[in-house]
Design an enzyme around this catalytic site. Structure first.
Site, PDB file in Angstrom:
ATOM      1  N   SER A 279      -5.041   2.604 -18.055  1.00  0.00           N
ATOM      2  CA  SER A 279      -6.375   2.829 -17.399  1.00  0.00           C
ATOM      3  C   SER A 279      -6.706   4.485 -17.766  1.00  0.00           C
ATOM      4  CB  SER A 279      -6.542   3.016 -15.950  1.00  0.00           C
ATOM      5  OG  SER A 279      -5.296   3.731 -15.361  1.00  0.00           O
TER       6      SER A 279
ATOM      7  N   GLY B 269       0.793  -1.046  -0.009  1.00  0.00           N
ATOM      8  CA  GLY B 269      -0.207  -0.035  -0.195  1.00  0.00           C
ATOM      9  C   GLY B 269       0.734   1.153  -0.082  1.00  0.00           C
TER      10      GLY B 269
ATOM     11  N   PRO C 192       2.614   5.080   1.007  1.00  0.00           N
ATOM     12  CA  PRO C 192       3.484   5.432   2.288  1.00  0.00           C
ATOM     13  C   PRO C 192       2.270   5.885   3.341  1.00  0.00           C
ATOM     14  CG  PRO C 192       4.398   6.233   0.372  1.00  0.00           C
ATOM     15  CD  PRO C 192       3.153   5.707   0.004  1.00  0.00           C
TER      16      PRO C 192
ATOM     17  N   VAL D 152       0.307   4.398   5.803  1.00  0.00           N
ATOM     18  CA  VAL D 152      -0.691   3.853   6.026  1.00  0.00           C
ATOM     19  C   VAL D 152      -0.754   2.931   7.161  1.00  0.00           C
ATOM     20  CG1 VAL D 152      -2.061   3.881   3.715  1.00  0.00           C
ATOM     21  CG2 VAL D 152      -0.699   1.975   4.420  1.00  0.00           C
ATOM     22  N   GLY D 153       0.450   2.747   7.779  1.00  0.00           N
ATOM     23  CA  GLY D 153       0.591   2.147   8.964  1.00  0.00           C
ATOM     24  C   GLY D 153       1.279   0.733   8.769  1.00  0.00           C
ATOM     25  N   LYS D 154       1.734   0.384   7.666  1.00  0.00           N
ATOM     26  CA  LYS D 154       2.126  -0.959   7.237  1.00  0.00           C
ATOM     27  C   LYS D 154       3.316  -1.562   8.410  1.00  0.00           C
ATOM     28  CE  LYS D 154       3.572  -0.321   3.138  1.00  0.00           C
ATOM     29  NZ  LYS D 154       3.148   1.326   3.201  1.00  0.00           N
TER      30      LYS D 154
ATOM     31  N   LYS E   7      -8.546   4.467  -6.474  1.00  0.00           N
ATOM     32  CA  LYS E   7      -8.826   5.518  -7.202  1.00  0.00           C
ATOM     33  C   LYS E   7     -10.112   6.201  -6.715  1.00  0.00           C
ATOM     34  CE  LYS E   7      -6.661   3.471 -11.306  1.00  0.00           C
ATOM     35  NZ  LYS E   7      -6.893   2.666 -12.548  1.00  0.00           N
TER      36      LYS E   7
END
Length: 789
Positions: free
Chosen positions: A693, A368, A370, A372-374, A736
């Site tokens: 996309s 994920g 940067p 986000v708490g990984k 998205k």
């Protein structure tokens, strides 16, 4: 030929040519000012002596001494007067001669008999030039230094007895280490200045060699003295320890290692390997170069936590509570950890044993953007399981030895990061966080990602072998958690071994909750503030999220909260708040604390003209919106693309234009207007962009330009377009849609085949969005373009 130094500095008085016998020299070279003894051992030498006539009648007859090297006479010789004659101790006749000066040997042979008689033409020596005198001074200094370097200080007195550059240069003829070829070269160099330069070069080389030899000898002596000193000190130390009853010999060290091995839980093969190393240490002298290697290996080996494990906390409710306390959201990750614990609990309750150490480990990859708490989630998982936690940073690692360790033969060898992580954890079943696994590189030192294949494969890592240890290490009970920002840079075989859990980012409500429950408390502690001193309202937190930090994670949000609290701490420290009154931060206070908002909803302004459309994309920092701007100009038919686009995106632009040209009539487009040059630009040109996309976004922007109908300001879209106008599915739907929600977009166009992906999107986000699922470009244009006036 014996030589003695000439004390005289006499020179020939007669410079005219003369007929003299030639005495060839086969074992040396005679130079002017030398007095030498010549043994008459050859027929030629005796014939030359006989040609002199009666030595008694002519007390000082002359000879021409010419060196003969390789069977050939030299061009230049020396005229020498015979001082005396006699016999050597062995009965060999000999002459003592004095060399008076150089002479050139004539070509004609005169006279009869066995001796060779030639016309000798003396070579006069002119007065030395200023340059020759200058070089001679330098030669005298270097020769003195060379004599001192060689330890022959008494030889320097010889230099004081020689005057003039010519005599000083000829003095090199006494040099015993000088090759005969060089002595011949010295004899045949008639010019004084050239002769001094020649000898000067030889002396420089000899001095450099002498200095190197002296330096090597000094270092060798110092090294020997140091080793002898160390040996004596160690002997004395051992004797002192024995007197004190402390032991001190290597047998005690080996005994300590054996005692340590007896305490470790090892397999038979591993124990036998370690005991062999202890035996080697016991037989080895401390002065042996390998002694330090073996001892370091044993210390590293015995520091590993062989057989030591922590007991897992199998209370599922308690583990879930820990995860919920530390992190808001991330339900999929939490569920996976609870599942892992549930399997462990069932194995324990039902007595199911592990088969050969296999199957008890797990490899989870958190992917994920940067912030986000990984990384922090890994520590929280360890706390929930009751295990030790260790973090291994892999970002920028390019050396395979960082994973597998170095061979013991290398200087400074050490085990790899996996083994060091186990030592640091003190347990064989810790939680090991492999941070930034997507940023592992490769070069001539190897490919670390290939080394990770064995580490992260539960079917293989029960026999992991580190190059330094060279024994099997069981990693099957280790819980490996890898983190990555993007998955594209992870090699396919490595990605196949991972159980990937995608963390797409947080909604606005989740960010507010995280800031209120976690970030604010942490920043209060870091800034030495009490919870009752500063209050930040939820409206203020929401305003910071919306106006200052539109990001997938919460790292930027925490930094801004820290900035707000530092300003509050400054007020309190200066006493601005009377009586320590509480500081309350509301929406109206943010501009004064953080400056003007960084983000504004300007979609309507940017898409207010025809030819501009809003797309959705996924970057390394999470989901984001991007704008497509198009224009047309007269000139050659073609397509210009700018904005640092990749090949796939360039192909999508060509497909979009080709579709519009092929279907101009059915779409109501002017075919003539399509025969122009089009320019498609993606702003933020410094950021690389690629992927299919943006296909429908470029198609919509070009259609808007050609029809003159602007794209609706509240619409954003994503999807791949084909030449037939079909809209194909894409990835990253959740990221998205979160980006669209963050930036204020209310209508999103998605491919119809991405409909199932909406189940992963939070309901609070879907409630604020109108999602149109389309399968054809015509449907996209119907939704996105404003109605014709």
């Amino acid at each position: 030929m014996a030589q003695t130094r000439d004390e005289s500095r006499s020179r020939p008085t007669d410079d005219g040519a003369r007929t003299v016998p030639v005495l060839p020299l086969t074992t040396g070279v005679v130079l002017p000012q030398m007095v030498v003894t010549i043994a008459l051992e050859t027929d030629e030498a005796r014939a030359a002596a006989d040609a002199l006539g009666s030595l008694d009648r002519d007390p000082k007859p002359e000879l021409l001494l010419v060196p003969r090297v390789g069977g050939r006479y030299g061009r230049i010789g020396v005229l020498a007067t015979v001082e005396s004659h006699g016999e050597l101790p062995g009965g060999t006749p000999a002459l003592i001669v004095r060399a008076t000066g150089r002479a050139r040997m004539g070509a004609g042979v005169v006279g009869t008999g066995t001796a060779l008689l030639v016309e000798a033409d003396p070579i006069p020596e002119p007065d030395p030039s200023a340059r020759a005198v200058e070089l001679a001074d330098e030669l005298r200094q270097l020769t003195t230094a060379l004599f001192e370097q060689l330890g022959g200080r008494r030889l320097t007195a010889v230099l004081d007895e020689v005057d003039g550059p010519s005599g000083l240069a000829d003095l090199a003829g006494w040099w015993p280490d000088l090759a005969i070829e060089r002595k011949v070269e010295l004899l045949e160099t008639v010019d004084v200045e050239a002769r001094v330069e020649l000898v000067l070069a030889w002396v420089r080389d000899a001095l450099a060699e002498a200095e190197v030899a002296t330096s090597i000898a000094r270092e060798v002596n110092e090294g020997m003295e140091e080793r002898q000193r160390e040996f004596l000190l160690r002997q004395q130390l051992d004797a002192i320890k024995k007197e004190l009853g402390e032991g001190g010999d290597e047998e005690d060290l080996a005994a300590r290692f054996r005692a340590r091995l007896a305490e470790l839980e090892l397999t038979e093969e591993v124990r036998a390997h370690a005991e062999r190393e202890v035996d080697r240490l016991e037989r080895m002298s401390p002065q042996n170069a390998e002694y330090g290697w073996v001892r370091t290996w044993l210390e590293t080996f015995t520091e590993l936590p062989w057989g030591q494990r922590t007991v897992d906390v199998l209370d599922l409710a308690a583990a879930k509570a820990v995860l919920d306390t530390d992190h808001t959201g991330l339900d999929e990750v939490k569920d996976r950890i609870v599942e892992f614990l549930a399997v462990r609990k069932l194995r324990a309750d039902r007595g199911v044993e592990e088969t050969g150490g296999r199957g008890s480990g797990a490899i989870v990859t958190l992917a994920g953007p940067p912030g986000v708490g990984k990384t922090s989630l890994g520590e929280s998982i360890a706390r929930a399981l009751g295990r030790e936690f260790v973090r291994v940073a892999l970002g920028g690692v390019r050396d395979e030895a960082e994973i597998r360790g170095h061979r013991r033969t290398y200087v400074g060898a050490q085990p790899g990061r996996i083994v060091r992580a186990l030592t640091e954890a003190g347990s064989m079943n810790p939680v090991v966080l492999l941070d930034e696994v997507d940023k592992v590189g490769s070069d001539w030192r190897g490919d670390p990602s290939s080394a990770l294949l064995e580490v992260l494969d539960p079917a293989q890592n029960h026999t992991f072998r580190d190059h330094y240890l060279e024994v099997d290490l069981d990693l099957s009970e280790v819980l490996f958690i890898a983190t990555a920002n993007v998955l594209d840079t992870i090699p396919g075989p490595l990605r196949d071994r991972m159980e990937i859990i995608t963390i797409d980012g947080y909604t606005e409500d989740e960010k507010v909750a995280i800031a209120r429950d976690h970030l604010l408390a942490r920043q209060l502690e870091r800034n030495a503030l009490r919870p009752d001193e500063v209050t930040v309202t939820d409206d203020a937190l929401r305003a910071v999220v919306d106006g200052w930090t539109r990001e997938a994670g919460v790292r930027g949000l925490e930094r801004l909260l820290g900035k707000v609290l530092r300003k509050a701490a400054t007020r309190i420290a200066r006493g601005d708040e009377a009586g320590g009154a509480q500081v309350t931060v509301d929406v109206d206070d943010l501009r004064g604390l953080l400056g003007r908002p960084r983000f504004e909803d300007d979609h309507a302004d940017r898409t207010g003209v025809p030819g501009v459309a809003t797309g959705l994309a996924v970057t390394g920092a999470g989901g984001d919106v991007l704008y497509v701007e198009t224009t047309a100009m007269d000139g050659d038919t073609g397509l210009t693309l700018t904005g640092q686009l990749g090949d796939v995106m360039k192909e999508s632009a060509s497909i979009a234009l080709s579709y519009l040209r092929a279907n101009a009539a059915s779409l109501g487009l002017d075919a003539g207007a399509l025969q122009r040059r089009f320019h498609v630009h993606f702003p933020a040109g410094a950021i690389p962009k690629d992927g299919p996309s943006a296909g429908i976004t470029m198609t919509t922007a070009l259609a808007s330009l050609l029809t003159g109908r602007p794209v609706r300001g509240d619409v954003a879209m994503t999807g791949e377009v084909t030449l037939s106008g079909r809209v194909l599915p894409i990835g990253g739907v959740k990221q998205k849609l979160l980006a669209a929600h963050r930036t204020g977009v209310t209508t999103v166009v998605l491919p119809a085949r991405n409909g199932p992906d909406l189940d992963d999107v939070p309901e609070s986000v879907l409630a604020d969005l109108t999602v149109h699922l389309v399968s054809d470009v015509r449907e996209v244009l119907e939704v996105a373009l404003e109605r014709a006036a």
